[in-house]
Write a protein that holds these residues in place. Sequence first.
Motif, PDB file in Angstrom:
ATOM      1  N   ARG A  55      47.279  21.917  48.995  1.00 22.47           N
ATOM      2  CA  ARG A  55      47.658  21.808  50.407  1.00 22.47           C
ATOM      3  C   ARG A  55      49.093  22.256  50.657  1.00 22.47           C
ATOM      4  NH1 ARG A  55      45.311  15.684  50.836  1.00 22.47           N
ATOM      5  NH2 ARG A  55      43.093  16.182  50.499  1.00 22.47           N
ATOM      6  N   ARG A  56      49.856  22.384  49.594  1.00 26.80           N
ATOM      7  CA  ARG A  56      51.228  22.877  49.762  1.00 26.80           C
ATOM      8  C   ARG A  56      51.256  24.334  50.223  1.00 26.80           C
ATOM      9  NH1 ARG A  56      54.384  20.905  44.242  1.00 26.80           N
ATOM     10  NH2 ARG A  56      53.577  18.764  44.175  1.00 26.80           N
ATOM     11  N   LEU A  57      50.202  25.092  49.912  1.00 30.30           N
ATOM     12  CA  LEU A  57      50.241  26.547  50.065  1.00 30.30           C
ATOM     13  C   LEU A  57      49.711  26.996  51.423  1.00 30.30           C
ATOM     14  CD1 LEU A  57      48.927  27.549  46.527  1.00 30.30           C
ATOM     15  CD2 LEU A  57      51.286  27.109  47.262  1.00 30.30           C
ATOM     16  N   ALA A  58      50.234  28.122  51.878  1.00 27.41           N
ATOM     17  CA  ALA A  58      49.851  28.682  53.164  1.00 27.41           C
ATOM     18  C   ALA A  58      48.501  29.387  53.056  1.00 27.41           C
ATOM     19  CB  ALA A  58      50.927  29.654  53.643  1.00 27.41           C
ATOM     20  N   GLU A  59      47.437  28.739  53.547  1.00 28.89           N
ATOM     21  CA  GLU A  59      46.086  29.315  53.618  1.00 28.89           C
ATOM     22  C   GLU A  59      45.801  30.194  52.390  1.00 28.89           C
ATOM     23  OE1 GLU A  59      43.252  31.845  56.707  1.00 28.89           O
ATOM     24  OE2 GLU A  59      45.394  31.638  57.135  1.00 28.89           O
ATOM     25  N   PRO A  60      45.774  29.611  51.197  1.00 34.76           N
ATOM     26  CA  PRO A  60      45.748  30.435  49.979  1.00 34.76           C
ATOM     27  C   PRO A  60      44.504  31.302  49.836  1.00 34.76           C
ATOM     28  CG  PRO A  60      45.271  28.129  49.486  1.00 34.76           C
ATOM     29  CD  PRO A  60      45.726  28.173  50.918  1.00 34.76           C
ATOM     30  N   VAL A  61      44.724  32.516  49.370  1.00 36.11           N
ATOM     31  CA  VAL A  61      43.639  33.378  48.898  1.00 36.11           C
ATOM     32  C   VAL A  61      43.354  32.961  47.458  1.00 36.11           C
ATOM     33  CG1 VAL A  61      42.913  35.744  48.380  1.00 36.11           C
ATOM     34  CG2 VAL A  61      44.381  35.273  50.379  1.00 36.11           C
ATOM     35  N   VAL A  62      42.190  32.412  47.202  1.00 32.40           N
ATOM     36  CA  VAL A  62      41.862  31.914  45.867  1.00 32.40           C
ATOM     37  C   VAL A  62      41.420  33.082  44.988  1.00 32.40           C
ATOM     38  CG1 VAL A  62      40.386  30.379  44.523  1.00 32.40           C
ATOM     39  CG2 VAL A  62      41.260  29.652  46.758  1.00 32.40           C
ATOM     40  N   CYS A  63      42.133  33.271  43.895  1.00 30.38           N
ATOM     41  CA  CYS A  63      41.858  34.343  42.939  1.00 30.38           C
ATOM     42  C   CYS A  63      41.605  33.709  41.565  1.00 30.38           C
ATOM     43  CB  CYS A  63      43.028  35.317  42.834  1.00 30.38           C
ATOM     44  SG  CYS A  63      43.789  35.796  44.412  1.00 30.38           S
ATOM     45  N   ALA A  64      41.005  34.461  40.665  1.00 34.35           N
ATOM     46  CA  ALA A  64      40.849  34.004  39.285  1.00 34.35           C
ATOM     47  C   ALA A  64      40.907  35.222  38.382  1.00 34.35           C
ATOM     48  CB  ALA A  64      39.535  33.261  39.085  1.00 34.35           C
ATOM     49  N   ALA A  65      41.683  35.131  37.309  1.00 37.60           N
ATOM     50  CA  ALA A  65      41.817  36.216  36.337  1.00 37.60           C
ATOM     51  C   ALA A  65      41.049  35.823  35.089  1.00 37.60           C
ATOM     52  CB  ALA A  65      43.290  36.461  36.016  1.00 37.60           C
ATOM     53  N   SER A  66      39.884  36.418  34.896  1.00 41.73           N
ATOM     54  CA  SER A  66      39.004  36.038  33.792  1.00 41.73           C
ATOM     55  C   SER A  66      37.960  37.112  33.576  1.00 41.73           C
ATOM     56  CB  SER A  66      38.307  34.715  34.114  1.00 41.73           C
ATOM     57  OG  SER A  66      37.255  34.459  33.206  1.00 41.73           O
ATOM     58  N   LEU A  80      46.798  32.448  45.280  1.00 42.85           N
ATOM     59  CA  LEU A  80      46.710  31.484  44.196  1.00 42.85           C
ATOM     60  C   LEU A  80      45.797  32.043  43.111  1.00 42.85           C
ATOM     61  CD1 LEU A  80      47.193  28.654  43.000  1.00 42.85           C
ATOM     62  CD2 LEU A  80      45.224  27.861  44.341  1.00 42.85           C
ATOM     63  N   VAL A  81      46.359  32.333  41.937  1.00 43.28           N
ATOM     64  CA  VAL A  81      45.628  32.975  40.857  1.00 43.28           C
ATOM     65  C   VAL A  81      45.359  31.955  39.754  1.00 43.28           C
ATOM     66  CG1 VAL A  81      45.550  34.911  39.240  1.00 43.28           C
ATOM     67  CG2 VAL A  81      46.820  35.130  41.392  1.00 43.28           C
ATOM     68  N   GLY A  82      44.084  31.687  39.474  1.00 42.79           N
ATOM     69  CA  GLY A  82      43.722  30.797  38.381  1.00 42.79           C
ATOM     70  C   GLY A  82      43.822  31.513  37.048  1.00 42.79           C
ATOM     71  N   VAL A  83      44.595  30.939  36.137  1.00 44.52           N
ATOM     72  CA  VAL A  83      44.818  31.550  34.820  1.00 44.52           C
ATOM     73  C   VAL A  83      44.837  30.457  33.756  1.00 44.52           C
ATOM     74  CG1 VAL A  83      46.111  33.570  35.625  1.00 44.52           C
ATOM     75  CG2 VAL A  83      47.323  31.434  35.146  1.00 44.52           C
ATOM     76  N   TYR A  84      44.593  30.858  32.513  1.00 45.74           N
ATOM     77  CA  TYR A  84      44.764  29.923  31.408  1.00 45.74           C
ATOM     78  C   TYR A  84      46.247  29.851  31.061  1.00 45.74           C
ATOM     79  CZ  TYR A  84      43.599  27.289  27.232  1.00 45.74           C
ATOM     80  OH  TYR A  84      43.499  26.303  26.292  1.00 45.74           O
ATOM     81  N   ILE A 119      52.998  35.017  45.234  1.00 48.59           N
ATOM     82  CA  ILE A 119      51.963  34.891  44.205  1.00 48.59           C
ATOM     83  C   ILE A 119      52.224  33.608  43.423  1.00 48.59           C
ATOM     84  CG2 ILE A 119      51.009  35.907  42.101  1.00 48.59           C
ATOM     85  CD1 ILE A 119      51.741  38.657  43.239  1.00 48.59           C
ATOM     86  N   VAL A 120      51.169  32.809  43.291  1.00 49.98           N
ATOM     87  CA  VAL A 120      51.249  31.516  42.619  1.00 49.98           C
ATOM     88  C   VAL A 120      50.218  31.498  41.492  1.00 49.98           C
ATOM     89  CG1 VAL A 120      51.027  29.014  42.895  1.00 49.98           C
ATOM     90  CG2 VAL A 120      51.899  30.415  44.795  1.00 49.98           C
ATOM     91  N   LEU A 121      50.634  31.097  40.293  1.00 50.60           N
ATOM     92  CA  LEU A 121      49.711  30.970  39.161  1.00 50.60           C
ATOM     93  C   LEU A 121      49.497  29.495  38.860  1.00 50.60           C
ATOM     94  CD1 LEU A 121      51.013  33.748  36.704  1.00 50.60           C
ATOM     95  CD2 LEU A 121      49.481  33.955  38.668  1.00 50.60           C
ATOM     96  N   ALA A 122      48.219  29.141  38.626  1.00 52.39           N
ATOM     97  CA  ALA A 122      47.863  27.736  38.422  1.00 52.39           C
ATOM     98  C   ALA A 122      46.620  27.667  37.563  1.00 52.39           C
ATOM     99  CB  ALA A 122      47.610  27.055  39.770  1.00 52.39           C
ATOM    100  N   PRO A 123      46.311  26.486  37.002  1.00 55.29           N
ATOM    101  CA  PRO A 123      45.058  26.352  36.261  1.00 55.29           C
ATOM    102  C   PRO A 123      43.858  26.582  37.170  1.00 55.29           C
ATOM    103  CG  PRO A 123      46.492  24.459  35.882  1.00 55.29           C
ATOM    104  CD  PRO A 123      47.087  25.236  37.006  1.00 55.29           C
ATOM    105  N   SER A 124      42.795  27.147  36.624  1.00 55.03           N
ATOM    106  CA  SER A 124      41.560  27.271  37.370  1.00 55.03           C
ATOM    107  C   SER A 124      41.104  25.888  37.794  1.00 55.03           C
ATOM    108  CB  SER A 124      40.486  27.932  36.497  1.00 55.03           C
ATOM    109  OG  SER A 124      39.248  27.974  37.174  1.00 55.03           O
ATOM    110  N   GLY A 125      40.741  25.747  39.052  1.00 52.04           N
ATOM    111  CA  GLY A 125      40.339  24.454  39.583  1.00 52.04           C
ATOM    112  C   GLY A 125      41.421  23.775  40.387  1.00 52.04           C
TER     113      GLY A 125
END
Length: 375
Positions: free
Chosen positions: A247-258, A166-170, A233-239
């Motif tokens: 909770r939909r995602l399989a044990e997500p690795v939390v990432c952030a691109a910033s 899960l990658v947090g992006v703008y 790979i899933v892109l979503a807002p930070s937070g």
Amino acid sequence: MQVTPKGLYCVPGDFYVDPARPVPRAVVTHGHSDHARPDHEAVLATSETLAVMRARMGAERAGRRQQALHPGDTLTRDGVAIRLAPAGHVLGSAQVVIEWRGSRVVVSGDYKRRRDPTCAGFEPVACDAFVTEATFALPVFRHPPAEREIQRLLESVRLFPDRAHLVGVYALGKCQRVIALLREAGWERPIYLHGAMLALCDLYERLGVRLGELRPVPAPEKRGGGGLLAGEIVLAPSGAEATPWVRRLAEPVVCAASGWMRVRQRAKAKGVELPLIVSDHADWDELLLTAAEVAAPEIWVTHGREDALIHALAQRGVRGRALHLIGRGEEDEEPEAGPSAVQPGAEPAEPPAAEQLAAEAAAQRQGGAGGPDAL
């Protein structure tokens, strides 16, 4: 040029650049919501920025009159010549080049100097005064190649095939850039998107930026279900990782691109497992390089770490001035997920206080559509 409560005002041309409040005439550098505000009477911008504004705030609020100024074209108002030069920040972003009586001022908006497959690259324009941002104007901020950070993401996907990433992006610019870089790196599988990402990705596609197959994150088949998208790979807002949606995602690795991921303490505080230093703003060296290339004897700083940049410029014989414009935020990260985060026009998060950022930096060093004429 004058600094007013409404923003930076060109007196002889009677227009504002990126005004913070509704005005009769606005020139807008790009579509991020701390620069592109609703309800101006007339708006001049690139065609892409106007399209972004309509998508984010609705056609009726993106300017009663909208005029696209294309690269290479010049508009003259009351003896003031206006043209737009690429800023390299996001799709459609532009510097505003203003000439009057033999003098030239360039208002950069936000910009970066790194290659971005989704937008035109920054073009330095020689001028008498240059208006710059200073988002990452501390020596600690030296961005690595974005391609290297994408490879780190792909390596993590290979190492953890049973987890979603899960990658947090703008939503505007960063999301599409990360997608394009993933495609260039050879990721051909679908990329999954939080609902807040869909509209602007669709707009990029309609404006000619190819992003490959994109899919919305599916809902679980039954209430309370989850464990979806392992190895994807899933892109979503930070937070978004702090909301029930995750909770939909399989044990997500939390990432952030910033660019802020350079500061390890910031990444740790936000619960980021894989920080990716991918910024759409110039870093310290690039700010100084730009100052040298535009060769302006005066540089005006709109927001960010003004003091450090002004001091460094003074050592190079350049006069610096902090403009303290109202309403500038930091859109290198999406606001915290919640009701506003899923809205295309959500306001950007405020930047950290200077004292907080200085402390973090010290810790990091220790730890290693045109229409009728609008103007």
